[in-house]
Write an enzyme that holds these catalytic residues in place. Structure first.
Site, short mmCIF file in Angstrom:
data_model
loop_
_atom_site.label_atom_id
_atom_site.label_comp_id
_atom_site.label_asym_id
_atom_site.label_seq_id
_atom_site.Cartn_x
_atom_site.Cartn_y
_atom_site.Cartn_z
N LYS A 3 0.82 -1.22 0.00
CA LYS A 3 0.00 0.00 0.00
C LYS A 3 0.85 1.27 0.00
O LYS A 3 1.82 1.38 0.74
CB LYS A 3 -0.90 -0.01 1.23
CG LYS A 3 -1.94 1.09 1.25
CD LYS A 3 -3.09 0.72 2.15
CE LYS A 3 -4.16 1.79 2.19
NZ LYS A 3 -4.68 2.19 0.91
N ALA B 233 10.09 2.22 -1.48
CA ALA B 233 10.02 3.07 -2.67
C ALA B 233 11.14 4.11 -2.66
O ALA B 233 11.80 4.33 -3.69
CB ALA B 233 8.66 3.75 -2.76
N GLY C 36 6.54 0.88 5.66
CA GLY C 36 7.42 -0.06 4.95
C GLY C 36 7.46 0.21 3.46
O GLY C 36 8.53 0.20 2.84
N CYS C 37 6.31 0.49 2.88
CA CYS C 37 6.24 0.73 1.44
C CYS C 37 6.93 2.03 1.05
O CYS C 37 7.55 2.13 0.00
CB CYS C 37 4.79 0.71 0.97
SG CYS C 37 4.01 -0.91 1.25
N THR C 38 6.84 3.03 1.92
CA THR C 38 7.53 4.30 1.68
C THR C 38 9.04 4.09 1.75
O THR C 38 9.78 4.58 0.89
CB THR C 38 7.07 5.37 2.70
OG1 THR C 38 5.66 5.56 2.53
CG2 THR C 38 7.80 6.68 2.49
#
Length: 150
Positions: free
Chosen positions: A38, A48, A43-45
């Site tokens: 998401k 990325a 974590g995704c930030t």
């Protein structure tokens, strides 16, 4: 998880600018195709931004990065702009590509079983063949791991 040595499933999805992006557009280049749960989550930030920081070195090695989640084009646009991401984020709200790459799986969240995207990364070669597959990757280490793999 798909096996190494097989042809990567073809796809066409819209990026954060609403433009169609197909895997076949990148023939002749290596593709780091990463799936994440998401936009705008910690974590995704981290993942990325790590890919964004290393993107010039990844490009020097003849590769591109494509991130895929079930978020919308609008969500991807905000996420990419907020963190100045230099690569395409692909929207897969119908889960077609996510399921084709076998990353939609049962997960255990706070003791409850739910379906979701398992953070996974594929390295696809210049001919469209999966050369490496990584499952349950660590968000903060994935970009460095892929740079080393290239």
């Amino acid at each position: 998880m798909l096996e190494t040595g097989i042809k990567a499933p073809e796809f066409t999805l819209k990026n954060q600018d609403g433009e169609e992006v197909s895997l076949k557009d990148f023939r002749g280049k290596k593709v780091i195709l990463y799936f994440y749960p998401k936009d705008n989550t910690p974590g995704c930030t981290t993942q990325a931004c790590s890919f964004g920081d290393r993107y010039p070195q990844i490009q020097e090695k003849g590769a591109v990065v494509l991130g895929v989640s079930k978020d919308s084009v609008a969500s991807h646009k905000k996420f990419a702009e907020k963190y100045h991401l230099p690569f395409a984020l692909l929207a897969d709200p119908e889960l077609e590509v996510i399921q084709a790459y076998d990353v939609w799986q049962e997960k255990n969240m706070y003791g409850k079983k739910v379906m979701g995207v398992v953070r996974s990364t594929y390295l696809i070669d210049e001919e469209g063949i999966i050369r490496q597959a990584f499952t349950k990757v660590k968000a903060g280490e994935n970009a460095e791991q892929m740079l080393g793999t290239l």
